[in-house]
Design a protein around this motif. Structure first.
Motif, PDB file in Angstrom:
ATOM      1  N   ALA A 123       0.891  -1.196  -0.015  1.00 12.82           N
ATOM      2  CA  ALA A 123      -0.073   0.100  -0.127  1.00 12.82           C
ATOM      3  C   ALA A 123       0.866   1.262  -0.209  1.00 12.82           C
ATOM      4  O   ALA A 123       1.831   1.184   0.780  1.00 12.82           O
ATOM      5  CB  ALA A 123      -0.932  -0.016   1.035  1.00 12.82           C
ATOM      6  N   TRP A 124       0.739   2.094  -1.045  1.00 10.78           N
ATOM      7  CA  TRP A 124       1.400   3.564  -1.074  1.00 10.78           C
ATOM      8  C   TRP A 124       0.486   4.576  -1.066  1.00 10.78           C
ATOM      9  O   TRP A 124      -0.662   4.318  -1.756  1.00 10.78           O
ATOM     10  CB  TRP A 124       2.466   3.106  -1.973  1.00 10.78           C
ATOM     11  CG  TRP A 124       2.105   3.131  -3.435  1.00 10.78           C
ATOM     12  CD1 TRP A 124       2.041   4.168  -4.157  1.00 10.78           C
ATOM     13  CD2 TRP A 124       1.711   2.382  -4.197  1.00 10.78           C
ATOM     14  NE1 TRP A 124       1.759   4.137  -5.555  1.00 10.78           N
ATOM     15  CE2 TRP A 124       1.464   2.518  -5.452  1.00 10.78           C
ATOM     16  CE3 TRP A 124       1.316   0.705  -4.003  1.00 10.78           C
ATOM     17  CZ2 TRP A 124       0.811   1.898  -6.407  1.00 10.78           C
ATOM     18  CZ3 TRP A 124       1.015   0.007  -5.005  1.00 10.78           C
ATOM     19  CH2 TRP A 124       0.680   0.429  -6.227  1.00 10.78           C
ATOM     20  N   GLU A 125       1.166   5.856  -1.076  1.00 13.50           N
ATOM     21  CA  GLU A 125       0.799   7.079  -1.494  1.00 13.50           C
ATOM     22  C   GLU A 125       1.360   7.688  -2.486  1.00 13.50           C
ATOM     23  O   GLU A 125       2.565   7.810  -2.553  1.00 13.50           O
ATOM     24  CB  GLU A 125       0.446   7.921  -0.091  1.00 13.50           C
ATOM     25  CG  GLU A 125      -0.295   9.226  -0.379  1.00 13.50           C
ATOM     26  CD  GLU A 125      -0.362   9.919   0.958  1.00 13.50           C
ATOM     27  OE1 GLU A 125       0.008  11.241   0.833  1.00 13.50           O
ATOM     28  OE2 GLU A 125      -0.780   9.677   1.980  1.00 13.50           O
ATOM     29  N   LYS A 126       0.576   8.309  -3.274  1.00  8.95           N
ATOM     30  CA  LYS A 126       1.333   8.924  -4.508  1.00  8.95           C
ATOM     31  C   LYS A 126       0.317  10.091  -5.163  1.00  8.95           C
ATOM     32  O   LYS A 126      -0.599   9.903  -5.261  1.00  8.95           O
ATOM     33  CB  LYS A 126       1.624   8.141  -5.766  1.00  8.95           C
ATOM     34  CG  LYS A 126       2.603   8.915  -6.649  1.00  8.95           C
ATOM     35  CD  LYS A 126       3.200   7.883  -7.711  1.00  8.95           C
ATOM     36  CE  LYS A 126       2.750   8.382  -9.053  1.00  8.95           C
ATOM     37  NZ  LYS A 126       2.877   7.331 -10.152  1.00  8.95           N
ATOM     38  N   ASP A 127       0.922  11.393  -5.110  1.00  4.76           N
ATOM     39  CA  ASP A 127      -0.018  12.575  -5.317  1.00  4.76           C
ATOM     40  C   ASP A 127      -1.411  12.807  -4.739  1.00  4.76           C
ATOM     41  O   ASP A 127      -2.353  13.103  -5.230  1.00  4.76           O
ATOM     42  CB  ASP A 127      -0.362  12.602  -6.887  1.00  4.76           C
ATOM     43  CG  ASP A 127       0.976  12.580  -7.584  1.00  4.76           C
ATOM     44  OD1 ASP A 127       2.107  13.141  -7.267  1.00  4.76           O
ATOM     45  OD2 ASP A 127       0.944  11.889  -8.738  1.00  4.76           O
ATOM     46  N   GLY A 128      -1.334  12.434  -3.508  1.00  3.92           N
ATOM     47  CA  GLY A 128      -2.457  12.683  -2.478  1.00  3.92           C
ATOM     48  C   GLY A 128      -3.421  11.345  -2.606  1.00  3.92           C
ATOM     49  O   GLY A 128      -4.563  11.357  -1.982  1.00  3.92           O
ATOM     50  N   GLU A 129      -3.307  10.293  -3.404  1.00  2.00           N
ATOM     51  CA  GLU A 129      -4.201   9.228  -3.615  1.00  2.00           C
ATOM     52  C   GLU A 129      -3.422   7.981  -2.958  1.00  2.00           C
ATOM     53  O   GLU A 129      -2.371   7.962  -3.195  1.00  2.00           O
ATOM     54  CB  GLU A 129      -4.325   8.967  -4.895  1.00  2.00           C
ATOM     55  CG  GLU A 129      -5.340  10.260  -5.333  1.00  2.00           C
ATOM     56  CD  GLU A 129      -5.852   9.851  -6.987  1.00  2.00           C
ATOM     57  OE1 GLU A 129      -6.264   8.732  -7.218  1.00  2.00           O
ATOM     58  OE2 GLU A 129      -5.912  10.682  -7.840  1.00  2.00           O
ATOM     59  N   ASN A 130      -4.240   7.316  -2.232  1.00  2.00           N
ATOM     60  CA  ASN A 130      -3.854   5.905  -1.965  1.00  2.00           C
ATOM     61  C   ASN A 130      -3.864   4.541  -2.911  1.00  2.00           C
ATOM     62  O   ASN A 130      -5.003   4.736  -3.535  1.00  2.00           O
ATOM     63  CB  ASN A 130      -4.586   5.582  -0.565  1.00  2.00           C
ATOM     64  CG  ASN A 130      -4.061   6.382   0.683  1.00  2.00           C
ATOM     65  OD1 ASN A 130      -3.027   7.008   0.469  1.00  2.00           O
ATOM     66  ND2 ASN A 130      -4.905   6.224   1.539  1.00  2.00           N
ATOM     67  N   TYR A 131      -3.049   3.606  -3.095  1.00  2.00           N
ATOM     68  CA  TYR A 131      -3.145   2.641  -4.079  1.00  2.00           C
ATOM     69  C   TYR A 131      -2.703   1.351  -3.175  1.00  2.00           C
ATOM     70  O   TYR A 131      -1.937   1.446  -2.371  1.00  2.00           O
ATOM     71  CB  TYR A 131      -1.995   3.107  -5.262  1.00  2.00           C
ATOM     72  CG  TYR A 131      -2.330   4.223  -5.854  1.00  2.00           C
ATOM     73  CD1 TYR A 131      -3.246   4.233  -7.075  1.00  2.00           C
ATOM     74  CD2 TYR A 131      -1.603   5.346  -5.650  1.00  2.00           C
ATOM     75  CE1 TYR A 131      -3.268   5.256  -7.757  1.00  2.00           C
ATOM     76  CE2 TYR A 131      -2.137   6.548  -6.472  1.00  2.00           C
ATOM     77  CZ  TYR A 131      -2.916   6.487  -7.295  1.00  2.00           C
ATOM     78  OH  TYR A 131      -2.963   7.615  -8.306  1.00  2.00           O
ATOM     79  N   GLU A 132      -2.945   0.088  -4.045  1.00  2.00           N
ATOM     80  CA  GLU A 132      -2.671  -1.114  -3.432  1.00  2.00           C
ATOM     81  C   GLU A 132      -2.359  -1.756  -4.596  1.00  2.00           C
ATOM     82  O   GLU A 132      -3.125  -1.909  -5.494  1.00  2.00           O
ATOM     83  CB  GLU A 132      -3.694  -1.845  -2.643  1.00  2.00           C
ATOM     84  CG  GLU A 132      -3.922  -1.237  -1.162  1.00  2.00           C
ATOM     85  CD  GLU A 132      -5.089  -1.847  -0.363  1.00  2.00           C
ATOM     86  OE1 GLU A 132      -5.669  -2.646  -0.952  1.00  2.00           O
ATOM     87  OE2 GLU A 132      -5.202  -1.574   0.757  1.00  2.00           O
ATOM     88  N   GLU A 133      -1.201  -2.853  -4.456  1.00  2.00           N
ATOM     89  CA  GLU A 133      -0.954  -3.654  -5.315  1.00  2.00           C
ATOM     90  C   GLU A 133      -0.676  -5.219  -4.695  1.00  2.00           C
ATOM     91  O   GLU A 133      -0.105  -5.256  -3.781  1.00  2.00           O
ATOM     92  CB  GLU A 133       0.067  -3.458  -6.095  1.00  2.00           C
ATOM     93  CG  GLU A 133       0.203  -4.117  -7.396  1.00  2.00           C
ATOM     94  CD  GLU A 133       1.437  -3.719  -8.390  1.00  2.00           C
ATOM     95  OE1 GLU A 133       1.203  -4.125  -9.641  1.00  2.00           O
ATOM     96  OE2 GLU A 133       2.439  -2.983  -8.133  1.00  2.00           O
TER      97      GLU A 133
END
Length: 148
Positions: A123-133
């Protein structure tokens, strides 16, 4: 003509030796997702350690801009097991994370058990949005090991 035969014979012997050496090496874990690449392999016999060939690995960001990693979990028998949390993934010289790569010398210390550990969830954050892979772990036998 005779020199040509010996030349090709030497080339064939070297190639067969190289392929045999490569096939005798232990398999490695190499998996790629859309944003992350995961590699785990034995460190080799040159490393001073209590185990014969302890494993070490890394999880590498494949994008351009560095992410802020929030959490890394193992998926063990379908359940999430915490591997690294955000506090462990602060970008500094003493941490496991250098901004692009998460170094992991301990998770598969004695080699991965792919039958129980199926994947790694990041799980990471980039440009103010959270993502998961979720990256599924795959074991590969090495066929051709480069000379370098």
């Amino acid at each position: 003509m005779k020199k040509k035969k010996y030349f090709w014979l030497i080339i064939i012997v070297l190639l067969v030796s190289w392929i045999t050496y490569s096939l005798l090496q232990p398999a490695i874990v190499y998996s790629k997702g859309d944003y992350w690449k995961i590699v785990y392999k034995p460190r080799g016999s040159g490393v001073t350690d209590s185990a014969g060939n302890p494993w070490s690995g890394y999880i590498k960001w494949r994008g351009l801009k560095e992410p802020k990693v929030l959490q890394v979990d193992l998926i063990v028998d379908g359940e999430l097991v915490n591997l690294f949390e955000e506090r462990d993934l602060k970008k500094n010289k003493d941490a496991n994370f250098d901004g692009r790569t998460i170094f992991d010398p301990e998770t598969f210390y004695n080699g991965p058990d792919i039958s129980s550990i199926q994947a790694i969830k990041i799980a990471w954050e980039k440009d103010g949005e959270n993502y998961e892979e979720v990256v599924k772990l795959k074991m590969y036998k090495r066929i051709f090991i480069p000379f370098f």
